[in-house]
Each structure stands twice: as C-alpha cells, then as structure tokens.
Design a protein around this motif. Structure first.
Motif, PDB file in Angstrom:
ATOM      1  N   SER A   1       0.838  -1.193   0.000  1.00  0.00           N
ATOM      2  CA  SER A   1       0.000   0.000   0.000  1.00  0.00           C
ATOM      3  C   SER A   1       0.868   1.235   0.000  1.00  0.00           C
ATOM      4  O   SER A   1       2.064   1.179   0.296  1.00  0.00           O
ATOM      5  N   GLY A   2       0.273   2.405  -0.270  1.00  0.00           N
ATOM      6  CA  GLY A   2       1.023   3.628  -0.375  1.00  0.00           C
ATOM      7  C   GLY A   2       1.646   4.065   0.929  1.00  0.00           C
ATOM      8  O   GLY A   2       2.614   4.814   0.932  1.00  0.00           O
ATOM      9  N   ASP A   3       1.077   3.673   2.082  1.00  0.00           N
ATOM     10  CA  ASP A   3       1.601   4.125   3.364  1.00  0.00           C
ATOM     11  C   ASP A   3       2.565   3.114   3.976  1.00  0.00           C
ATOM     12  O   ASP A   3       2.971   3.256   5.119  1.00  0.00           O
ATOM     13  N   HIS A   4       2.975   2.095   3.225  1.00  0.00           N
ATOM     14  CA  HIS A   4       3.916   1.110   3.733  1.00  0.00           C
ATOM     15  C   HIS A   4       5.301   1.736   3.850  1.00  0.00           C
ATOM     16  O   HIS A   4       5.844   2.263   2.877  1.00  0.00           O
ATOM     17  N   LYS A   5       5.883   1.700   5.023  1.00  0.00           N
ATOM     18  CA  LYS A   5       7.228   2.197   5.230  1.00  0.00           C
ATOM     19  C   LYS A   5       8.215   1.086   4.934  1.00  0.00           C
ATOM     20  O   LYS A   5       8.213   0.050   5.577  1.00  0.00           O
ATOM     21  N   VAL A   6       9.051   1.304   3.936  1.00  0.00           N
ATOM     22  CA  VAL A   6       9.992   0.266   3.508  1.00  0.00           C
ATOM     23  C   VAL A   6      11.155   0.182   4.493  1.00  0.00           C
ATOM     24  O   VAL A   6      11.815   1.185   4.785  1.00  0.00           O
ATOM     25  N   GLU A   7      11.384  -1.017   5.028  1.00  0.00           N
ATOM     26  CA  GLU A   7      12.517  -1.286   5.913  1.00  0.00           C
ATOM     27  C   GLU A   7      13.257  -2.494   5.341  1.00  0.00           C
ATOM     28  O   GLU A   7      12.857  -3.637   5.550  1.00  0.00           O
ATOM     29  N   VAL A   8      14.302  -2.231   4.603  1.00  0.00           N
ATOM     30  CA  VAL A   8      15.011  -3.279   3.880  1.00  0.00           C
ATOM     31  C   VAL A   8      15.783  -4.183   4.837  1.00  0.00           C
ATOM     32  O   VAL A   8      16.512  -3.715   5.708  1.00  0.00           O
ATOM     33  N   THR A   9      15.599  -5.477   4.664  1.00  0.00           N
ATOM     34  CA  THR A   9      16.360  -6.477   5.403  1.00  0.00           C
ATOM     35  C   THR A   9      17.503  -6.978   4.528  1.00  0.00           C
ATOM     36  O   THR A   9      17.255  -7.484   3.428  1.00  0.00           O
ATOM     37  N   PRO A  10      18.761  -6.820   4.966  1.00  0.00           N
ATOM     38  CA  PRO A  10      19.881  -7.337   4.160  1.00  0.00           C
ATOM     39  C   PRO A  10      19.714  -8.833   3.925  1.00  0.00           C
ATOM     40  O   PRO A  10      19.216  -9.563   4.789  1.00  0.00           O
ATOM     41  N   LEU A  11      20.151  -9.300   2.770  1.00  0.00           N
ATOM     42  CA  LEU A  11      19.919 -10.696   2.415  1.00  0.00           C
ATOM     43  C   LEU A  11      20.562 -11.663   3.406  1.00  0.00           C
ATOM     44  O   LEU A  11      19.997 -12.721   3.691  1.00  0.00           O
ATOM     45  N   ASP A  12      21.732 -11.326   3.952  1.00  0.00           N
ATOM     46  CA  ASP A  12      22.384 -12.263   4.863  1.00  0.00           C
ATOM     47  C   ASP A  12      21.665 -12.380   6.195  1.00  0.00           C
ATOM     48  O   ASP A  12      21.979 -13.269   6.997  1.00  0.00           O
ATOM     49  N   LYS A  13      20.687 -11.503   6.458  1.00  0.00           N
ATOM     50  CA  LYS A  13      19.903 -11.571   7.700  1.00  0.00           C
ATOM     51  C   LYS A  13      18.597 -12.344   7.507  1.00  0.00           C
ATOM     52  O   LYS A  13      17.855 -12.561   8.470  1.00  0.00           O
ATOM     53  N   LEU A  14      18.296 -12.763   6.299  1.00  0.00           N
ATOM     54  CA  LEU A  14      17.019 -13.429   6.025  1.00  0.00           C
ATOM     55  C   LEU A  14      16.835 -14.758   6.751  1.00  0.00           C
ATOM     56  O   LEU A  14      15.711 -15.072   7.164  1.00  0.00           O
ATOM     57  N   PRO A  15      17.895 -15.582   6.931  1.00  0.00           N
ATOM     58  CA  PRO A  15      17.666 -16.882   7.582  1.00  0.00           C
ATOM     59  C   PRO A  15      17.017 -16.790   8.954  1.00  0.00           C
ATOM     60  O   PRO A  15      16.284 -17.689   9.348  1.00  0.00           O
ATOM     61  N   ARG A  16      17.246 -15.720   9.686  1.00  0.00           N
ATOM     62  CA  ARG A  16      16.622 -15.608  11.007  1.00  0.00           C
ATOM     63  C   ARG A  16      15.115 -15.366  10.913  1.00  0.00           C
ATOM     64  O   ARG A  16      14.398 -15.465  11.919  1.00  0.00           O
ATOM     65  N   HIS A  17      14.632 -15.055   9.713  1.00  0.00           N
ATOM     66  CA  HIS A  17      13.197 -14.823   9.523  1.00  0.00           C
ATOM     67  C   HIS A  17      12.471 -16.058   8.997  1.00  0.00           C
ATOM     68  O   HIS A  17      11.259 -16.011   8.803  1.00  0.00           O
ATOM     69  N   VAL A  18      13.188 -17.138   8.745  1.00  0.00           N
ATOM     70  CA  VAL A  18      12.561 -18.357   8.229  1.00  0.00           C
ATOM     71  C   VAL A  18      11.528 -18.868   9.227  1.00  0.00           C
ATOM     72  O   VAL A  18      11.786 -18.969  10.421  1.00  0.00           O
ATOM     73  N   GLY A  19      10.341 -19.181   8.731  1.00  0.00           N
ATOM     74  CA  GLY A  19       9.306 -19.734   9.585  1.00  0.00           C
ATOM     75  C   GLY A  19       8.444 -18.712  10.288  1.00  0.00           C
ATOM     76  O   GLY A  19       7.427 -19.063  10.885  1.00  0.00           O
ATOM     77  N   ARG A  20       8.819 -17.446  10.230  1.00  0.00           N
ATOM     78  CA  ARG A  20       7.987 -16.417  10.866  1.00  0.00           C
ATOM     79  C   ARG A  20       6.925 -15.920   9.883  1.00  0.00           C
ATOM     80  O   ARG A  20       7.106 -15.951   8.676  1.00  0.00           O
ATOM     81  N   LYS A  21       5.834 -15.452  10.428  1.00  0.00           N
ATOM     82  CA  LYS A  21       4.752 -14.976   9.570  1.00  0.00           C
ATOM     83  C   LYS A  21       4.938 -13.520   9.162  1.00  0.00           C
ATOM     84  O   LYS A  21       4.273 -13.034   8.250  1.00  0.00           O
ATOM     85  N   MET A  22       5.845 -12.821   9.855  1.00  0.00           N
ATOM     86  CA  MET A  22       6.059 -11.413   9.542  1.00  0.00           C
ATOM     87  C   MET A  22       6.831 -11.280   8.231  1.00  0.00           C
ATOM     88  O   MET A  22       7.937 -11.785   8.104  1.00  0.00           O
ATOM     89  N   PRO A  23       6.260 -10.602   7.219  1.00  0.00           N
ATOM     90  CA  PRO A  23       6.969 -10.444   5.939  1.00  0.00           C
ATOM     91  C   PRO A  23       8.101  -9.430   6.063  1.00  0.00           C
ATOM     92  O   PRO A  23       8.187  -8.680   7.045  1.00  0.00           O
ATOM     93  N   VAL A  24       8.963  -9.393   5.048  1.00  0.00           N
ATOM     94  CA  VAL A  24      10.094  -8.469   5.039  1.00  0.00           C
ATOM     95  C   VAL A  24      10.136  -7.721   3.713  1.00  0.00           C
ATOM     96  O   VAL A  24       9.462  -8.097   2.746  1.00  0.00           O
ATOM     97  N   ASP A  25      10.925  -6.662   3.677  1.00  0.00           N
ATOM     98  CA  ASP A  25      11.208  -5.926   2.447  1.00  0.00           C
ATOM     99  C   ASP A  25      12.654  -6.211   2.053  1.00  0.00           C
ATOM    100  O   ASP A  25      13.535  -6.265   2.922  1.00  0.00           O
TER     101      ASP A  25
END
Length: 281
Positions: A1-25
């Motif tokens: 959506s237009g009001d989404h604040k983009v918070e970029v997650t570096p690619l090497d930090k992505l593994p810690r987000h595996v299995g979580r329901k919270m999406p990333v940018d």
C-alpha cells in the motif's frame, strides 16, 4: 500500500526470519531471471504463473525470489539482469534452505530511487558483478542447503552462530510459529535461585500433585500411581556478542549438574541447542 514504510532487510539476515509470519522488504540486484513457469492450483486445477528471480546484495549473498501471477507476467522482467529490484512484503521460507516468495500485497519495483538503491548499484558496478556470491541455502549448511527442516518440524542451521545472529528482538513470531534451531557456544554466567524441580508423570513429564495417596494431573484430568522429579534449571549464558536466559530441562540439567559439575563452578563453556523461539532478549 502507499503508506507502507519500507525497511530493507539485508539478504544475509534473512535466515533468522525463516518460519515467521512477519513479511520483510528486500532490495537486491537481479543476478538472473528464470523462465516463465506454471503450477496447478489444488483448489480449482487452474494454472498459476510463476517466475524465479535471483537477487544479490553487498553482503555477498544471493537468494531466489518467486513471483506469482501478474507479478510473474511483467514484461519488464525480461532482460532486467543487473538492475536493482525492490520487493516489499515478501515471505521468507525454508524451501532450498532459505528463499523468498511474493504475496498478493507485495510491490515489485525495478530501478527504485534512494540512497540504498544507489549504493547497491555502485557496489554492483565496482565489486558485485565479479564477486563470488554465496547462495543463502548453501551459506547456512544442511542437506539441500540452508535451514532445511528436520524431522522435528522446525528449521535448523547446521553451523555455529553467535547469539547476536539469532536473538529475536523485533518482529516476534506468533505463538504457533514453527521453531528454528541454532548451535551456539556460550559460557554460563549465572545460575538462578528458585525451585529446581517439580513432580511429574514419568510417562509424559506433565505436572502432577499428591492427592489421596496418588498423584493428580490437572492437564490430563486423571490420577497416576507414580511420579518423579522433573528438573528445570534457569541460567544466564553469554558469548562475546550478547547474553540471554536459557531454561534447561531434566536430561540437560542432569548432564550439566552431574557430568560437568566442576566445570560449572569454573564458569564452563558448553554447547547448547537453542530453539529460536526462546531466544528473546
């Protein structure tokens, strides 16, 4: 959506987000783009377009992003190798260890503006184009790459990590999310006072209370004839990067108290298998 604040997650930090329901940018340079493909929907047997895009960033890692439906059909994807792509609200999964999947709300932008995008373009032109990139699945070890799930139902990283790599301090997973497992080497810095055991049903470890000469299990709603002490030990552990409280149960307590009692007094170093959902500072 237009009001989404983009918070970029570096690619090497992505593994810690595996299995979580919270999406990333994410923000990356398109290294390669696969051919158009389709899969059949189970619900109605219709064909769903899909296309894989490999992204890389200045961490030296790459990851495969799957685009679906209209996102996969975008005509400007052809020949976009070397361009910067920003994708918001993507899901991190454990397919091939660690991968990304767009969802309906995802926004795909080619050649985005901003300081981060400019820095990424500069990295690609000076170093990235000739760099040897490490696919995230490969970087995190395991059969088939990355955090490939084991029979325990959670994802596992088969390499030693620091506490700072695996501590969850924001975007906490939901209570029903699958755990992730990590290997760390830590020192025991404190053993907490308090009750170190409770009476439990020997069959399943559930708590019981003495009653009328037998033992009542509230959670099961029944009596059992025998009970034993189930031990629990709360400790503070630390490495060079951070510290956390860890609860150890029964077998782990016996192992630490009986086989390493002398080391415990001398501030031991011990190797722990820590569920990612417990790593909350």
């Amino acid at each position: 959506s237009g009001d989404h604040k983009v918070e970029v997650t570096p690619l090497d930090k992505l593994p810690r987000h595996v299995g979580r329901k919270m999406p990333v940018d994410v923000l990356g340079v398109v290294v390669s783009i696969g051919p158009m493909g389709t899969i059949k929907r189970k619900a109605d047997n219709t064909e769903l377009p899909r296309r894989d895009v490999t992204l890389a960033d200045s961490s030296g890692h790459s990851v495969v992003l799957t685009l679906w439906a209209d996102q996969a059909n975008r005509s400007d994807l052809d020949g976009c190798e070397g361009k910067v792509m920003q994708v918001t609200t993507v899901r991190v999964g454990d397919f091939n260890g660690c991968s990304l999947s767009a969802v309906t709300r995802s926004q795909v932008t080619l050649n985005p503006e901003g300081a981060e995008a400019d820095a990424l373009r500069q990295w690609w032109e000076t170093d990235g184009r000739s760099a040897v990139l490490t696919p995230l699945g490969q970087a995190n070890g395991g059969s088939g790459g990355g955090l490939g799930g084991s029979g325990s139902g959670g994802a596992r990283a088969n390499k030693l990590q620091f506490l700072s790599d695996v501590l969850v301090t924001e975007h906490l997973p939901s209570s029903n999310a699958k755990p992730t497992y990590h290997d760390v080497i830590v020192a025991v810095t404190q053993v907490n006072d308090g009750t170190m055991y409770y009476l439990a049903n020997p069959e399943n470890g559930k708590k019981v209370e003495p009653k009328d000469g037998r033992f009542w299990c509230e959670s099961e709603g029944r009596f059992v004839d025998a009970a034993h002490n189930r031990y629990v030990l709360s400790t503070r552990v630390a490495d060079a990067t951070n510290e956390i409280f860890v609860s150890m149960f029964n077998d782990q307590v016996w192992q630490q108290l009986l086989t390493t009692s002398l080391q415990l007094l001398l501030q031991p170093v011990l190797r722990l298998n820590l569920p990612g959902l417990m790593l909350i500072s």
